[in-house]
Design a protein around this motif. Structure first.
Motif, PDB file in Angstrom:
ATOM      1  N   GLY A  50       0.815  -1.216   0.000  1.00 13.12           N
ATOM      2  CA  GLY A  50       0.000   0.000   0.000  1.00 13.12           C
ATOM      3  C   GLY A  50       0.841   1.255   0.000  1.00 13.12           C
ATOM      4  N   ARG A  51       0.144   2.360  -0.183  1.00  9.72           N
ATOM      5  CA  ARG A  51       0.832   3.658  -0.122  1.00  9.72           C
ATOM      6  C   ARG A  51       1.394   3.896   1.294  1.00  9.72           C
ATOM      7  N   ASN A  52       0.890   3.129   2.251  1.00  9.71           N
ATOM      8  CA  ASN A  52       1.400   3.197   3.631  1.00  9.71           C
ATOM      9  C   ASN A  52       2.701   2.414   3.787  1.00  9.71           C
ATOM     10  N   MET A  74      -0.691  -5.290   2.437  1.00  4.99           N
ATOM     11  CA  MET A  74      -2.129  -5.235   2.747  1.00  4.99           C
ATOM     12  C   MET A  74      -2.804  -6.446   2.120  1.00  4.99           C
ATOM     13  N   PRO A 128      -5.561  -1.135  -4.424  1.00  9.07           N
ATOM     14  CA  PRO A 128      -6.701  -0.408  -3.832  1.00  9.07           C
ATOM     15  C   PRO A 128      -6.426   1.065  -3.525  1.00  9.07           C
ATOM     16  N   CYS A 129      -5.176   1.502  -3.606  1.00  7.59           N
ATOM     17  CA  CYS A 129      -4.876   2.860  -3.128  1.00  7.59           C
ATOM     18  C   CYS A 129      -5.418   3.952  -4.053  1.00  7.59           C
ATOM     19  N   CYS A 170      -6.329   7.584  -3.140  1.00  7.55           N
ATOM     20  CA  CYS A 170      -6.488   7.724  -1.681  1.00  7.55           C
ATOM     21  C   CYS A 170      -5.166   8.165  -1.041  1.00  7.55           C
ATOM     22  N   THR A 171      -5.254   9.051  -0.074  1.00 12.55           N
ATOM     23  CA  THR A 171      -4.046   9.456   0.684  1.00 12.55           C
ATOM     24  C   THR A 171      -4.356   9.488   2.185  1.00 12.55           C
ATOM     25  N   ARG A 172      -5.355   8.719   2.593  1.00 17.19           N
ATOM     26  CA  ARG A 172      -5.797   8.813   3.991  1.00 17.19           C
ATOM     27  C   ARG A 172      -4.688   8.463   4.986  1.00 17.19           C
ATOM     28  N   CYS A 173      -3.860   7.476   4.625  1.00 16.95           N
ATOM     29  CA  CYS A 173      -2.796   7.092   5.562  1.00 16.95           C
ATOM     30  C   CYS A 173      -1.810   8.244   5.741  1.00 16.95           C
ATOM     31  N   ALA A 204      -6.725   4.595   9.584  1.00 18.11           N
ATOM     32  CA  ALA A 204      -7.269   5.456   8.527  1.00 18.11           C
ATOM     33  C   ALA A 204      -7.545   4.689   7.236  1.00 18.11           C
ATOM     34  N   CYS A 205      -6.975   3.510   7.085  1.00 18.23           N
ATOM     35  CA  CYS A 205      -7.052   2.789   5.803  1.00 18.23           C
ATOM     36  C   CYS A 205      -8.427   2.148   5.607  1.00 18.23           C
ATOM     37  N   PRO A 206      -9.056   2.408   4.466  1.00 21.40           N
ATOM     38  CA  PRO A 206     -10.374   1.796   4.243  1.00 21.40           C
ATOM     39  C   PRO A 206     -10.307   0.291   3.967  1.00 21.40           C
ATOM     40  N   VAL A 207      -9.130  -0.201   3.574  1.00 27.30           N
ATOM     41  CA  VAL A 207      -9.040  -1.632   3.255  1.00 27.30           C
ATOM     42  C   VAL A 207      -9.044  -2.430   4.564  1.00 27.30           C
TER      43      VAL A 207
HETATM   44  S1  SF4 Z   1      -5.154   4.613   3.410  1.00 26.51           S
HETATM   45 FE1  SF4 Z   1      -5.609   4.651   1.205  1.00 26.51          FE
HETATM   46  S2  SF4 Z   1      -3.637   5.140   0.250  1.00 26.51           S
HETATM   47 FE2  SF4 Z   1      -3.187   4.475   2.339  1.00 26.51          FE
HETATM   48  S3  SF4 Z   1      -2.756   2.307   2.138  1.00 26.51           S
HETATM   49 FE3  SF4 Z   1      -4.932   2.502   2.651  1.00 26.51          FE
HETATM   50  S4  SF4 Z   1      -6.000   2.527   0.657  1.00 26.51           S
HETATM   51 FE4  SF4 Z   1      -3.809   2.889   0.265  1.00 26.51          FE
END
Ligand code: SF4
Ligand code: SF4
Length: 346
Positions: free
Chosen positions: A155-157, A161, A192-193, A196-199, A250-253
């Motif tokens: 993930g972007r984190n 994942m 899935p990212c 998205c930048t929630r992380c 914060a991650c929706p996954v």
């Molecule tokens: S918060 Fe969004 S960008 Fe960060 S890992 Fe989860 S899906 Fe990917």
């Protein structure tokens, strides 16, 4: 031919299939939520990235795979195949008004997976194969095996994942000399990212760049293990005593699995003896197994919590007289934080 390497042929295929079934059953029964397998190759990509991070000064000490990335990248000469397994755990906001601990560290999740990988390794060895396992060690890039075996996305984190679980997993791999196909859980589909930048947005320290990079020395998990802390680092620790889950929460996954997790009472740390600390929290990474780090983080967390309660008062009384200068200073800071709060409240 390497010792323990099964010769090719119909018989060996059948044996490998039986082993795969046994291994899959063992891992699934132990709670593994995702597993995949594949051919092994050197993790040059991960080694180059680690070297770059060291060169840029993104780490404050060359620990873990930063110590010798070139060595960590190369699997043992006999290893041809790896089986990666992921064990899920609970993440969520801390429940109650205690001190916060990252979800994976509330129980000994790593040992649980380590025991499973050890059992899988023994199973393979009993059948004459060469095998070893790698988990959370200096000697291997766990993420490289997970990526190659398609256990999940990166993930972007920067974390692995797993479909349905997101980043709330610990991972480890068994290395062996024979192809043994093991698969548990769904294969990852589209990354899935997306946009998205929630992380990145949730990270309290700015450790995540948002393009899949991380500056480890800015991550709270790293800061909490530093020898000494700057005033800003003390502030960033907040009420966390070990690790941080903000980017994961914060991650929706996998978010449908999120639920509040327990916090720990300050007295479990500040009233415990050093021997009790190592016994109770021995599964944490504590530099040199020195309980001072755990006491220090608890005192910082109490200062950030700024609550005048019996836990804080007892911690001040105990650590103002401690033999460690660092802990005496932290106790003094805690006393000042509470006194300042009292004055500003009055
Ligand atoms: S918060 Fe969004 S960008 Fe960060 S890992 Fe989860 S899906 Fe990917
Ligand atoms: S664990 Fe915490 S500090 Fe580290 S990257 Fe995630 S949100 Fe940031």
């Amino acid at each position: 031919m390497l010792s323990g390497f099964a010769p090719l042929g119909c018989g060996s295929v059948a044996v490998a299939d039986i082993t795969a079934i046994q291994l899959r059953e063992l891992l699934a029964a132990g709670g593994v939520v995702a597993a995949g397998s594949g051919r092994i190759g050197p993790a040059y990509f991960d080694a180059n990235r680690a070297n770059l991070m060291v060169a840029r000064g993104d780490v404050t000490s060359e620990r873990f795979t930063f110590r010798n990335p070139a060595r960590s990248a190369v699997p043992p000469a006999w290893a041809r195949w790896s089986i990666t397994a992921a064990l899920g755990y609970q993440v969520g906001k801390g429940r109650g008004d205690g001190l916060c601990v990252a979800g994976y560290a509330l129980s000994d999740t790593y040992s649980q997976l380590r025991n499973l990988l050890n059992a899988g390794t023994k199973l393979l060895r009993e059948q004459g194969r060469q095998a070893a396992y790698a988990i959370d060690s200096n000697g291997a890039f766990d993420k490289a095996y997970a990526r190659a075996n398609r256990v999940g996305w990166i993930g972007r984190n920067t974390l692995v994942m797993v479909p349905g679980w997101g980043p709330a997993v610990v991972i480890g791999s068994i290395l062996t000399d024979t192809e043994i196909d093991v698969s548990i859980g769904k294969r990852p589909g589209r990354w899935p990212c997306g946009n998205c930048t929630r992380c990145r947005d949730a990270c309290p320290t700015g450790a995540l760049s948002g393009d899949g990079g991380i500056v480890p020395k800015l991550c709270i998990a790293w800061i909490g293990q530093k020898e000494s802390l700057t005033p800003e680092e003390r502030r960033l620790l907040g009420t966390r005593v070990y690790g941080c889950d903000e980017c994961m929460i914060a991650c929706p996954v996998g978010s449908r699995r999120h639920a509040a997790i327990p916090t720990i009472s300050p007295k479990e740390i500040t009233e415990a003896t050093p021997v009790e600390i190592v016994k109770r929290f021995g599964h944490w990474y504590i530099p040199r197994r020195d309980p001072t780090f755990v006491y220090r983080n608890a005192l910082v967390a109490l200062a950030n919590r700024r609550r005048q309660d019996v836990h804080a008062r007892r911690a001040i009384a105990r650590f103002l007289l401690d033999g460690s200068t660092n802990l005496r200073h932290e106790a003094l800071r805690l006393w000042l934080a509470l006194r300042y709060r009292k004055e500003s409240d009055s």
